[in-house]
Write an enzyme that holds these catalytic residues in place. Structure first.
Site, mmCIF file in Angstrom:
data_model
loop_
_atom_site.group_PDB
_atom_site.id
_atom_site.type_symbol
_atom_site.label_atom_id
_atom_site.label_comp_id
_atom_site.label_asym_id
_atom_site.label_seq_id
_atom_site.Cartn_x
_atom_site.Cartn_y
_atom_site.Cartn_z
ATOM 1 N N ASN A 110 96.867 13.518 57.156
ATOM 2 C CA ASN A 110 96.552 13.031 55.812
ATOM 3 C C ASN A 110 95.251 12.242 55.743
ATOM 4 O O ASN A 110 94.583 12.245 54.712
ATOM 5 C CB ASN A 110 97.729 12.164 55.322
ATOM 6 C CG ASN A 110 97.345 11.272 54.160
ATOM 7 O OD1 ASN A 110 97.277 11.720 53.010
ATOM 8 N ND2 ASN A 110 97.061 10.003 54.438
ATOM 9 N N SER A 138 92.969 19.901 49.364
ATOM 10 C CA SER A 138 92.447 19.341 48.109
ATOM 11 C C SER A 138 92.131 20.447 47.113
ATOM 12 O O SER A 138 91.964 21.610 47.495
ATOM 13 C CB SER A 138 91.158 18.574 48.413
ATOM 14 O OG SER A 138 90.455 18.270 47.222
ATOM 15 N N TYR A 163 82.909 17.255 51.765
ATOM 16 C CA TYR A 163 84.349 17.185 51.504
ATOM 17 C C TYR A 163 84.897 18.589 51.197
ATOM 18 O O TYR A 163 85.912 19.003 51.746
ATOM 19 C CB TYR A 163 84.587 16.239 50.324
ATOM 20 C CG TYR A 163 86.035 15.958 50.005
ATOM 21 C CD1 TYR A 163 86.767 15.049 50.752
ATOM 22 C CD2 TYR A 163 86.660 16.594 48.930
ATOM 23 C CE1 TYR A 163 88.098 14.769 50.446
ATOM 24 C CE2 TYR A 163 87.993 16.325 48.618
ATOM 25 C CZ TYR A 163 88.703 15.414 49.377
ATOM 26 O OH TYR A 163 90.017 15.142 49.075
ATOM 27 N N SER A 204 84.977 20.668 54.300
ATOM 28 C CA SER A 204 86.047 20.264 55.219
ATOM 29 C C SER A 204 87.409 20.728 54.728
ATOM 30 O O SER A 204 88.223 21.246 55.494
ATOM 31 C CB SER A 204 86.043 18.739 55.415
ATOM 32 O OG SER A 204 86.474 18.071 54.246
#
Ligand code: NAI
Length: 246
Positions: free
Chosen positions: A84, A136, A149, A152
């Site tokens: 996480n 995400s 981000y 990734s």
């Protein structure tokens, strides 16, 4: 149910803390790994004896094998891993330096690989386990100004599938959760200073409100336990419909 042991990285705050709360309420002993000693201490105070804080900056990859070895020695087994911990960086594409790009990739991707590899060795020996990666919406569609981000988290989805096909025949299920917009410190920072982005988020979320960290906790508990025993390799959006919104 026999005793279960879980690891939640970044379990001291936000979504990780909510996942840990759900696990502990379900009787799962949970080790929370984080880099902020104070946050870990506060979490332990809230969650009590079933919560076991371990301080580690997982972006220092060489510290991961001894950390996991230590956990196995102390607890005997690891049944559940939730990757996480993560960081975000909002900047124009052309302003991002190589160092900044790499730093997000190291925390959000390389550390997930290294922690999973070490934990999987132990799960393979036991012939069972559940690994849950936190992805995400940045992997579901293009978001501006979060290049590292997005890279990734998109890689996390690919790695989830690759791990699932390799590890599932040996008893280890691997899944991801793609949270939509969830009320945490991370989103407050990203949205409160950017009203246009905030309006866009709500404009394409059919349920019309942001999610709570506990919503991700419920999904993680489902994927961690036998309630999902025939599910592997999926990326589950928990997003109020954001990923399919117009
Ligand atoms: P947060 O910032 O509250 O929590 C992240 C946790 O990870 C913190 O406890 C932090 O100390 C820990 N962490 C970060 N780098 C670390 C490192 N190098 N070593 C050890 N621990 C480290 O953020 P939030 O919102 O709870 O995010 C958790 C995960 O959910 C992240 O992977 C994030 O990308 C993902 N996510 C969050 C969304 C949201 O709406 N809040 C949406 C989509 C994904």
């Amino acid at each position: 149910m026999s005793k279960k042991i879980a690891i939640v990285t970044g379990g001291g705050s936000g979504i990780g803390l909510a996942i840990t709360e759900k696990f502990i309420a379900a009787g799962i002993e949970t080790i929370i790994i984080g880099r902020d000693e104070n946050k870990l201490k506060e979490a332990k105070e809230i969650l009590g004896d079933m919560c076991h804080p371990m301080s580690c900056d997982i972006s220092h990859l060489s510290t991961i094998p001894p950390l996991i070895e230590n956990i196995v020695k102390q607890f005997g087994q690891i049944d559940i891993l939730v990757n996480n911990a993560g960081i975000n960086m909002k900047k124009d594409f052309t302003e991002v330096t190589d160092e900044e790009f790499q730093s997000v990739i190291t925390t959000n991707l390389s550390s997930v690989f290294a922690v999973s590899r070490e934990v999987a060795k132990q799960m393979l020996a036991a012939g069972s386990g559940s690994i849950i990666n936190i992805s995400s919406m940045a992997a579901q569609y293009g978001l501006p100004r979060v290049i590292a981000y997005s890279a990734s988290k998109t890689a996390i989805d690919g790695m989830t599938r690759a791990m699932a096909v390799e590890l599932s025949p040996k008893g280890i299920r691997v899944n991801a959760i793609a949270p939509g917009f969830i009320e945490t410190a991370m989103t407050a920072k990203a949205l409160n200073t950017d009203p246009e982005r905030k309006a866009k988020v709500f404009g394409r979320t059919p349920m019309g409100f942001m999610g709570q960290p506990a919503d991700i906790g419920d999904a993680a508990l489902f994927l961690a336990t036998d309630a999902s025993k025939y599910i592997t390799g999926v990326v589950l959006p928990v997003d109020g419909g954001n990923s399919i919104g117009f």
